[in-house]
Write an enzyme that holds these catalytic residues in place. Structure first.
Site, PDB file in Angstrom:
ATOM      1  N   ARG A  95       0.740  -1.266  -0.303  1.00  0.00           N
ATOM      2  CA  ARG A  95      -0.525  -0.038  -0.014  1.00  0.00           C
ATOM      3  C   ARG A  95       0.842   1.300  -0.706  1.00  0.00           C
ATOM      4  O   ARG A  95       0.637   2.187  -0.378  1.00  0.00           O
ATOM      5  CB  ARG A  95      -0.898  -0.023   1.072  1.00  0.00           C
ATOM      6  CG  ARG A  95      -1.111  -1.716   1.745  1.00  0.00           C
ATOM      7  CD  ARG A  95      -2.758  -1.237   1.044  1.00  0.00           C
ATOM      8  NE  ARG A  95      -2.417  -2.155  -0.722  1.00  0.00           N
ATOM      9  CZ  ARG A  95      -2.100  -2.766  -1.005  1.00  0.00           C
ATOM     10  NH1 ARG A  95      -2.221  -3.882  -0.088  1.00  0.00           N
ATOM     11  NH2 ARG A  95      -1.901  -3.425  -2.368  1.00  0.00           N
ATOM     12  N   HIS A 147      -6.932   7.839  11.398  1.00  0.00           N
ATOM     13  CA  HIS A 147      -7.631   6.345  11.268  1.00  0.00           C
ATOM     14  C   HIS A 147      -5.928   6.324  11.279  1.00  0.00           C
ATOM     15  O   HIS A 147      -5.041   4.856  10.501  1.00  0.00           O
ATOM     16  CB  HIS A 147      -7.911   5.998  10.779  1.00  0.00           C
ATOM     17  CG  HIS A 147      -9.312   5.540  10.777  1.00  0.00           C
ATOM     18  ND1 HIS A 147     -10.528   5.529  10.073  1.00  0.00           N
ATOM     19  CD2 HIS A 147     -10.306   6.060  12.133  1.00  0.00           C
ATOM     20  CE1 HIS A 147     -11.318   5.319  10.349  1.00  0.00           C
ATOM     21  NE2 HIS A 147     -11.412   5.437  12.194  1.00  0.00           N
TER      22      HIS A 147
END
Length: 279
Positions: A95, A147
């Site tokens: 990612r 987050h």
């Protein structure tokens, strides 16, 4: 008996007076001494995966519980990291590399929010559920990543956060403690408490306008932010591809691609600022 959500909200509200004063002393919303007629509105924006999807960031598919073909239990929980840290690190390494590819760029929605911050200054706060850095690359600086952030790691023992743009290998350790400790992604996993919640709830209690962009309305506590903002008198706006699970809570709603509806709404808001008439 209070639900888990109820317990969290109760805990966050306990120290409102102290936290409100602390927030006033910070950059966000600090210029409350300006006469009311001259004030710019205090705008709090919440963004979710929908704003980054058009930039090529793939989103978690809640329908089948998969993220990039992996079960979230395996790559996005503390238990998954304990079971197979190498799998989890490999997942976030991929990612991280994807985020830094040249084709992944802020889109028109990100740029519009940077323009809105330029107009409002420290009366603007952006809270994002996204772990990418596209808001910062677009020019936003008043950002809370509730987050976490993909381009950071933290010590699994002390919690110290480090900038990190490359891969994390089993040999990489944090040396801030007496004994080297493993590094983990600086990402909030399922079952963990989101970051910055005290500041977020204080900002919600002070906002004049609350705007949610690209959010599903499935995940709490973020799904409850619109209700919290309404309790304190904020005007609420949803900008989304389609109505969210909490779409009926919003006073004003516009639906379509984020790269279209966000710039259009920001232009409307800025025109209202110049004319002295805000929703």
């Amino acid at each position: 008996m209070l639900s888990r959500r109820g317990h969290r909200l109760s805990r966050f509200r306990k120290n409102k007076r102290r936290l409100r004063e602390r927030l006033r002393q910070r950059i966000f919303f600090r210029d409350k001494v300006v006469p009311e007629a001259m004030e710019k509105p205090r705008v709090l924006v919440l963004t979710g995966a929908g704003i980054s999807a058009e930039s090529g960031i793939r989103t978690f598919r809640a329908a089948d519980g998969l993220w990039e073909e992996h079960r979230v239990e395996d790559v996005a929980t503390p238990e998954g990291f304990d079971r197979d840290p190498e799998l989890v690190q490999a997942f976030y390494n991929a990612r991280r590399r994807q985020l830094q590819q040249p084709e992944i760029q802020p889109n028109a929605a990100h740029l519009a929010l940077a323009k809105l911050q330029d107009a409002l200054g420290d009366r603007f706060l952006l809270v994002t559920q996204n772990i990418d850095n596209l808001h910062e690359r677009a020019g936003n600086t008043n950002v809370i990543h509730m987050h976490g952030e993909l381009l950071k790691v933290r010590c699994s023992q002390s919690g110290q956060v480090l900038d990190w743009t490359g891969d994390v290998t089993p040999e990489d350790k944090c040396h801030c403690c007496q004994f080297p400790a493993p590094l983990r992604p600086h990402v909030v996993w399922f079952g963990e408490m989101p970051l910055g919640m005290d500041e977020i709830y204080m900002a919600l209690s002070m906002a004049d306008i609350f705007i949610a962009i690209g959010t599903s309305g499935h995940v709490y506590p973020a799904a409850g932010f619109v209700h919290e903002a309404k309790l304190h008198g904020a005007h609420t706006v949803e900008l989304n591809l389609e109505p969210s699970q909490v779409g009926n809570e919003f006073a004003e709603k516009y639906y379509g691609p984020a790269s279209q509806v966000v710039p259009e709404f920001v232009e409307k808001l800025l025109k209202g600022l110049k004319a002295g008439s805000i929703a």
